[in-house]
Scaffold this active site. Structure first.
Site, PDB file in Angstrom:
ATOM      1  CE1 TYR A 181      -5.194   7.407   2.192  1.00 56.37           C
ATOM      2  CE2 TYR A 181      -5.562   6.885  -0.108  1.00 56.37           C
ATOM      3  CZ  TYR A 181      -5.415   6.478   1.201  1.00 56.37           C
ATOM      4  OH  TYR A 181      -5.482   5.157   1.513  1.00 56.37           O
ATOM      5  CG  ASP A 206      -2.104   0.970   1.083  1.00 57.60           C
ATOM      6  OD1 ASP A 206      -3.065   0.716   0.343  1.00 57.60           O
ATOM      7  OD2 ASP A 206      -2.010   2.028   1.730  1.00 57.60           O
ATOM      8  CG  HIS A 245      -4.744  -3.751   0.173  1.00 59.47           C
ATOM      9  ND1 HIS A 245      -3.895  -3.248  -0.784  1.00 59.47           N
ATOM     10  CD2 HIS A 245      -4.761  -2.848   1.178  1.00 59.47           C
ATOM     11  CE1 HIS A 245      -3.423  -2.082  -0.363  1.00 59.47           C
ATOM     12  NE2 HIS A 245      -3.928  -1.810   0.825  1.00 59.47           N
TER      13      HIS A 245
END
Ligand SMILES: *[C@@H]1O[C@H](CO)[C@@H](O)[C@H](O)[C@H]1NC(C)=O
Length: 453
Positions: free
Chosen positions: A369, A224, A424
């Site tokens: 982000y 990630d 994930h």
């Protein structure tokens, strides 16, 4: 007529050649301040001590959390016949919240997490938390391995993997010393109050952490955002990072995206037909990304707004985070009430929620982000690296880039595995298979170095 056609074809060929050569160009590495200050106010001299640290979930925090969970307003029921298609299933959520209040044993879980030796140290103005686990046996070649997680995770994600990596195995003449760090603003690591802390600058902090611990050269394993951080590290510090194992391998070079696009016409050109369904037809892939990336857009633009509700309500925070964990574990299960969460152990999910709540880090972690896509990081994305890299692709990883794309970024991709299971959060869902692949990948990386010398 034929002459005109020939000229047109020739012009197209020249233009394409020019365009591809342009895309293949490598930009210059931007200037980076390796000592940039992220602490409160102006830079000051800091204590460089490495302090032992124990996780504590204290009674005040637990009582406040439970009272908020118990005093929540009634949740809105899902529509008739709907499971998780509209987001978290609130009937399922309610069961989890009740479990959190009544059954989850905060003190026992803290003890459990404290089985791994933990420390904190100050780097560039921030208190960075990490697990440092030395191998159980002396006398075997020990490789220092930095492990990096992503959102909405922490070093907790590696709890089950670390003991597998620090235990020697037959057939391998090496073992790992693991340093699993919380990214700044995640888990027990302090967040910054200054804008600009992108994955690149987190990479600088992580490199400085490893130097603090005495490692001028080391290996990295990551997924990630951690993998994004590590991808910058292998580009900026190619002589310090000896090898990289990733469970979210990506090439963000524009040239790779051209390949991805061309593959939508002839998939076999880009990807083994067996795995073509992971990205093609591109329209399916794009609609899945659009369906599941609303959180991404919010966090990349207005993290502080969404963060108010998530900071105030543990039920709201749990819903928001659990929905994403479920989808990233198995995106084909929105037609179930758990939405993919059944792939993980509930205690692990609740540890993650409790760590976020205890540290009040939902906003500081979400801001990555917004910081992630600076001009600087885009330039670095487009610079290839020679650091030997190993990749493992689990079935439900968020993105899948075939090796032909990965090689644009990772010139020495020495190992690549494709699994038809897993997702994930590999460290939580398939710790054994992840550890197996880290050993295999590292073997290929060591072979690569042997041939080099
Ligand atoms: C309890 O833990 C919370 C969250 O870490 C912290 O903010 C608070 O200061 C702690 N309280 C006491 C009394 O230790």
């Amino acid at each position: 007529m034929l002459k005109v056609l020939t000229i047109i074809v020739a012009l197209i060929a020249i233009a394409s050649y020019g365009f591809i050569s342009y895309l293949q160009q490598t930009p210059e590495l931007p200037k980076i301040d390796y000592d940039r200050w992220w602490g409160n106010g102006p830079k000051v001299a800091e204590d460089t001590a490495v302090r032992p640290f124990k996780i504590e979930f204290n009674d005040t925090m637990i009582a406040d959390l439970k009272s908020r969970l118990k005093n929540r307003r009634p949740l809105t029921k899902p529509l008739e016949g709907i499971k998780s298609e509209y987001g978290i299933n609130t009937i399922y959520l309610e069961k989890v919240l009740n479990y959190w209040v009544e059954k989850y044993d905060f003190k026992e879980r803290a003890n459990n997490l404290n089985q791994l030796p933990r420390y904190k140290t100050r780097i560039q103005g921030l208190d960075i938390h990490f697990i440092r686990m030395k191998p159980k046996v002396q006398g075997v070649k020990t490789l220092p391995l930095l492990m990096l997680h992503g959102w909405p995770s922490s070093s907790k994600e590696f709890q089950k993997v670390i003991p597998l990596l620090t235990t020697p195995r037959t057939g391998h003449d090496f073992v790992f010393e693991v340093i699993a760090a919380d990214l700044p603003g995640y888990g027990f690591s302090e967040g910054t109050n200054k804008p600009g802390l992108s994955a690149l600058h987190i990479g600088v902090i992580m490199r400085n952490l490893m130097r603090r611990l005495g490692y001028n050269q080391f290996y990295i394993q990551a997924g990630d955002w951690g993998s994004n951080v590590a991808t910058h590290m292998v580009t900026v510090f190619p002589d310090e990072i000896l090898g990289f194992h990733t469970n979210m391998p990506m090439s963000a070079r524009p040239y790779s995206y051209l390949k991805l696009f061309l593959g939508s016409f002839v998939p076999t050109f880009v990807v083994d037909p067996k795995h073509a369904h992971r990205i093609y037809p591109l329209s399916n892939y794009i609609s899945y990304i659009l369906r599941e990336s609303g959180y991404f857009h919010i966090q990349a633009t207005k993290p502080d707004t969404i963060g108010v509700g998530l900071t105030d309500s543990p039920a709201g925070m749990a819903a928001y985070v659990m929905e994403k964990i479920g989808v990233c574990t198995n995106r084909d299960q929105t037609n179930t009430d758990h939405g993919g969460l059944a792939g993980l152990e509930l205690e692990d999910v609740l540890d993650t929620l409790t760590i976020i709540w205890n540290n009040n880090c939902i906003v500081t972690s979400s801001r990555l982000y917004a910081e992630g896509f600076s001009k600087e990081t885009k330039i670095i994305d487009n610079i290839p690296t020679k650091v030997p890299t190993a990749a493992v692709n689990f079935r439900y990883e968020v993105v899948y880039h075939p090796d032909w794309m990965l090689r644009d970024k990772f010139h020495n991709l020495v190992h690549s595995t494709i699994h038809d299971f897993g997702g994930h959060f590999a460290g939580l869902q398939t710790p054994k298979e992840l550890a197996d692949d880290i050993f295999l990948g590292m073997t290929a990386i060591l072979e690569f170095h042997k041939k080099e010398t």
